[in-house]
Scaffold this motif. Structure first.
Motif, PDB file in Angstrom:
ATOM      1  N   HIS A  72      80.959  17.604 148.315  1.00 46.80           N
ATOM      2  CA  HIS A  72      80.810  19.239 147.848  1.00 46.80           C
ATOM      3  C   HIS A  72      80.168  18.934 146.475  1.00 46.80           C
ATOM      4  O   HIS A  72      79.258  20.082 146.073  1.00 46.80           O
ATOM      5  N   THR A  73      80.720  18.214 145.610  1.00 47.71           N
ATOM      6  CA  THR A  73      80.041  18.127 144.282  1.00 47.71           C
ATOM      7  C   THR A  73      78.678  17.769 144.247  1.00 47.71           C
ATOM      8  O   THR A  73      77.895  18.809 143.634  1.00 47.71           O
ATOM      9  N   ALA A  74      77.873  17.037 145.142  1.00 47.68           N
ATOM     10  CA  ALA A  74      76.536  16.704 145.071  1.00 47.68           C
ATOM     11  C   ALA A  74      75.805  17.963 145.618  1.00 47.68           C
ATOM     12  O   ALA A  74      74.868  18.571 145.222  1.00 47.68           O
ATOM     13  N   TRP A  75      76.344  18.576 146.617  1.00 44.88           N
ATOM     14  CA  TRP A  75      75.760  19.705 147.147  1.00 44.88           C
ATOM     15  C   TRP A  75      75.777  20.959 146.282  1.00 44.88           C
ATOM     16  O   TRP A  75      74.563  21.664 146.124  1.00 44.88           O
ATOM     17  N   LEU A  76      76.672  21.051 145.687  1.00 46.21           N
ATOM     18  CA  LEU A  76      76.838  22.226 144.528  1.00 46.21           C
ATOM     19  C   LEU A  76      75.918  21.913 143.564  1.00 46.21           C
ATOM     20  O   LEU A  76      75.162  22.767 142.669  1.00 46.21           O
ATOM     21  N   ASP A  77      75.884  20.697 142.742  1.00 48.02           N
ATOM     22  CA  ASP A  77      74.651  20.308 141.695  1.00 48.02           C
ATOM     23  C   ASP A  77      73.155  20.743 142.400  1.00 48.02           C
ATOM     24  O   ASP A  77      72.428  21.089 141.531  1.00 48.02           O
ATOM     25  N   ARG A  78      72.896  20.410 143.690  1.00 50.54           N
ATOM     26  CA  ARG A  78      71.518  20.651 143.963  1.00 50.54           C
ATOM     27  C   ARG A  78      71.330  22.398 144.473  1.00 50.54           C
ATOM     28  O   ARG A  78      70.436  22.734 144.291  1.00 50.54           O
ATOM     29  N   ASN A  79      72.352  23.021 144.993  1.00 50.24           N
ATOM     30  CA  ASN A  79      72.427  24.315 145.342  1.00 50.24           C
ATOM     31  C   ASN A  79      72.915  25.518 144.290  1.00 50.24           C
ATOM     32  O   ASN A  79      72.798  26.493 144.669  1.00 50.24           O
ATOM     33  N   GLY A  80      73.385  24.930 143.290  1.00 45.76           N
ATOM     34  CA  GLY A  80      74.083  25.886 142.175  1.00 45.76           C
ATOM     35  C   GLY A  80      75.662  26.190 142.486  1.00 45.76           C
ATOM     36  O   GLY A  80      75.922  26.112 143.635  1.00 45.76           O
ATOM     37  N   ARG A  81      76.248  26.423 141.508  1.00 45.94           N
ATOM     38  CA  ARG A  81      77.634  26.811 141.462  1.00 45.94           C
ATOM     39  C   ARG A  81      77.963  28.197 141.342  1.00 45.94           C
ATOM     40  O   ARG A  81      78.811  28.519 140.731  1.00 45.94           O
TER      41      ARG A  81
END
Length: 115
Positions: free
Chosen positions: A12-21
């Motif tokens: 999830h951390t990497a996914w949020l880094d790519r897709n925004g928080r």
């Protein structure tokens, strides 16, 4: 602990880094981590219902009401999404002695891309 481990296993951390928080993205990852909790508990030898029970007991006592952080669903919604995973987990455990989440868990987000 299972919820936080789920965030790590699901990237999830990497996914949020790519897709925004933004709030909706955080909420999706929180919901997905909630859904993976009973799978992890079952495979660690614990009763997967413990995830739902925890959310019902702890969540109802620590609900922020109108002032709660909207990045998470309400405790009752969280308990419901956890409970929805239990029939599949039970069936897999009965048939195979394990519930292989990597094969049978349905992701709520695309781990390699966006939603």
């Amino acid at each position: 602990v299972a919820h936080e481990l789920a965030h790590n296993l699901l990237g999830h951390t990497a996914w949020l880094d790519r897709n925004g928080r933004k709030r909706s993205n955080i909420r999706r990852t929180e919901r997905e981590a909630d859904r993976l909790m009973p799978w992890l508990l079952a495979n660690a030898g614990y009763d997967p219902v413990a995830a739902q029970t925890f959310m019902e007991e702890w969540g109802s006592r620590h609900d922020g009401g109108l002032l709660r952080n909207r990045s998470h669903d309400g405790w009752d919604e969280r308990a419901e999404v956890i409970a929805a995973e239990l029939p599949q987990i039970r069936a897999l455990m009965a048939e195979h002695g394990k519930a292989d989440w990597r094969t049978h868990f349905s992701r709520g987000i695309d781990p390699q891309a966006g939603l």
